[in-house]
Structures are given as structure tokens and as C-alpha cells.
Design an enzyme around this catalytic site. Structure first.
Site, short mmCIF file in Angstrom:
data_model
loop_
_atom_site.label_atom_id
_atom_site.label_comp_id
_atom_site.label_asym_id
_atom_site.label_seq_id
_atom_site.Cartn_x
_atom_site.Cartn_y
_atom_site.Cartn_z
N LYS A 122 -14.05 -7.66 -6.84
CA LYS A 122 -14.36 -7.77 -5.42
C LYS A 122 -15.86 -7.98 -5.27
CE LYS A 122 -10.62 -4.73 -3.77
NZ LYS A 122 -10.32 -3.40 -3.19
N LYS A 144 0.85 -1.19 0.00
CA LYS A 144 0.00 0.00 0.00
C LYS A 144 0.89 1.25 0.00
CE LYS A 144 -4.28 -1.69 0.39
NZ LYS A 144 -5.37 -1.37 -0.55
#
Length: 321
Positions: A247, A151
Site C-alpha cells: 500500500k 472483512k
């Protein structure tokens, strides 16, 4: 006769989880339970404020559709009865599990698919200081991680990647910018990152502001996440992305996720399957799509202080069924 119940739970995290948009210490999920006779089936979703969702808005949607579900709404009809998003995901996954149980099968058998013993999944490195991210990478590698998802925001991009690559010299690395790189010299950045053998970069630019990727030469495959929610989004992304991230919470459940996987393959796009923070109940539902994907990021439960039961097992960089 089907009965439907739903409830909101706050699941504390074992440690803070940070991305470019903020830090979380807990995750709020909504769980749906369908009961028919002695059969009980559940689904879980994680409402996301970035997509204008909350536990309250999800529960409002579920309350509205509850009479239709208890009157026999089918999974196929659900796809039109609720929009894409978390509420439909939790209900869709519960319906899949109930349909399978009614036939005395597993969801895998219902899909005529062979369940794998395990699936390699990314372990996410939360946004942090350079030293802490390098230490987290070394710790993950010591536990057998095979794939690390980094990230990042706009700060110390190359420096952090260099430190993580040093700590994980043989591990596959992917990057998730969470839309944070608008205004940067992307072409130079992509070529600099290529030196560290990065396998993929996820959503460098904000959804709706990613047209610069069309003209930007990139030696690393780029994956659409926030830019890709449902099947109808896919065709318009082929000129700027090589991959899409499916997702269940974005697309509204396993039914749409399977359709997205088929559509992406037909259009020549590669697949990633990801997740929001959540428990094993949510991750297990995505596995029939994950086995079709090149990259899998279903590590949500390892961030929880306590997982749901029965829990998936996370060991040696893989999720075990």
C-alpha cells in the site's frame, strides 16, 4: 522554481465502512500540490491512526520538508528525508507526476510501462451482519464484481463466508481479518475455509504476533498487510506468508512500492496491491504496481459520496483508466 502547498480534506462516505477495528463514515485525506511554472502535480494520502498518524502529524512533516522541496529536493533524496508513511506517499506521488510532466510524458512512459485499459479490482464487503453481507455480495455480483474482499472479525466467520459464497458462487473470494484472529484455532479454521474456495486470507494475526503462522498448516495462501510496511520487512516474512500487500500509504509512495514489488518477486513472494479509503487521485498512483500484482484492491473511491476529478471509472469489477 517549485512551490509546494498542502491541505486537509474530509471526504464523506456514501455508506459506513466497517472492519474489525471500527466503523467510519468519512475519511480524512491530505493532498499535496507541486507547481512549477505552468505545471501542476498532485498527490494524496490517507493518514491512519492505527499507524500512529493523523492529518495533523502528516501536515507537520510536510511543513518541515517544504523548504527543501522548494529548494529542489529530488525524489531520490526524499526517500531518506521522510520516513515511510502517508506524508512521504503524497509528496512522492506528486513528484512522480511533476517529473513526468516536465518531460512531456505520463508516469507510465517515465517507467517504460504500457498502461492497461483496465485492472480487475476487489470490491470490499464491509463488516456487517450475516444477512447484510450476503445481500451486499449479491448486489456486487449483479453489477459484475469479479473479486470480493470479505472483512471479518472473530464472529460467525464460517457462517458469513458460507452465506457470501452462496450469494456469489462463481466469484473469487478473499478474506481480510485485520489482525482479529489471535487465539483462534487457526489450522482448523483455515481448513474449514478452504471448503469455500477462498483464494487468500489477509493478516489473520496482529503484526508482531504472527509467529504462530510458521507452524500452522494452511491450504490457503496468507498475505501480510499490517506486518509488511517497507522493503526491509519482506525477507523476514517468508517463513509465514506467501504474499505481501503493498500500500502506498504504508510504504511511503510509488518509489518504495516499486522497490518492494521487485524485492518480493526476487524472494518468491506473491503480490497484492491494496489501499486505504481515498479518491481516484490516490488509486491512480498505485496502478503501476497493481499491474504487477496477483490481487488488486483499489476500490477506495467507490465508498466515497463524491470522488476527485478526473475520476477513475469503476465498472464490471474493474477499474478503467
Amino acid at each position: 522554481m517549485i512551490s509546494m502547498e498542502f491541505r486537509t480534506l474530509e471526504l464523506p462516505l456514501a455508506r459506513p465502512f466497517a472492519i474489525s477495528r471500527g466503523v467510519r463514515t468519512a475519511v480524512t485525506v491530505v493532498r499535496v500540490t507541486l507547481t512549477e511554472g505552468s505545471l501542476v502535480a498532485m498527490g494524496e494520502c490517507t493518514p491512519t491512526a492505527h499507524y500512529q498518524e493523523s492529518a495533523e502529524s502528516v501536515c507537520e512533516q510536510l511543513a518541515v520538508i517544504k523548504p527543501q522541496v522548494e529548494a529542489g529536493l529530488t525524489r531520490e533524496a526524499l526517500q531518506q528525508a521522510l520516513p515511510v508513511g502517508s506524508a512521504r506517499n503524497a509528496l512522492d506521488c506528486a513528484m512522480w507526476r511533476l517529473d513526468a510532466a516536465k518531460q512531456g510524458k505520463t508516469v507510465w512512459q517515465l517507467l517504460d510501462m504500457q498502461a492497461p485499459q483496465s485492472v480487475v479490482t476487489a470490491e470490499t464487503l464491509s463488516l456487517d451482519t450475516l444477512d447484510n453481507m450476503a445481500k451486499a455480495a449479491a448486489n456486487a455480483v449483479s453489477r459484475g464484481a469479479k473479486l470480493l474482499k470479505i472483512k471479518l472479525d472473530r464472529e460467525q466467520i464460517i457462517e458469513k463466508v458460507a452465506a457470501i459464497r452462496h450469494a456469489a458462487p462463481h466469484t473469487t473470494l478473499v478474506i481480510d481479518a485485520n489482525e482479529a484472529w489471535l487465539g483462534l484455532d487457526l489450522e482448523s479454521l483455515f481448513h474449514a475455509l478452504h471448503e469455500f474456495n477462498i483464494a487468500m486470507i489477509e493478516q489473520p494475526l496482529p503484526a508482531g504476533k504472527d509467529k504462530d503462522l510458521v507452524r500452522c498448516l494452511h491450504p490457503i495462501p496468507i498475505c501480510a498487510d499490517e506486518s509488511c510496511h517497507q522493503r526491509s520487512d519482506i525477507a523476514g516474512l517468508r517463513d509465514r506468508y506467501e504474499m505481501i500487500n503493498i500500500k502506498l500509504d504504508k510504504c511511503g509512495g510509488l518509489t518504495e512500492a516499486l522497490a518492494m514489488a521487485a524485492e518480493a518477486k526476487a524472494l518468491g513472494l506473491r503480490l497484492m496491491v491494496g489501499c486505504m479509503l481515498g479518491s481516484s487521485l490516490a488509486m491512480e498512483a498505485a496502478l503501476p504496481v497493481a499491474v504487477q500484482a496477483e490481487r488488486v484492491d483499489l476500490d477506495g473511491p467507490i465508498w466515497l459520496a463524491q470522488d476527485s476529478q478526473p475520476a477513475l471509472r469503476y465498472e464490471h469489477g474493474e477499474v478503467w483508466l
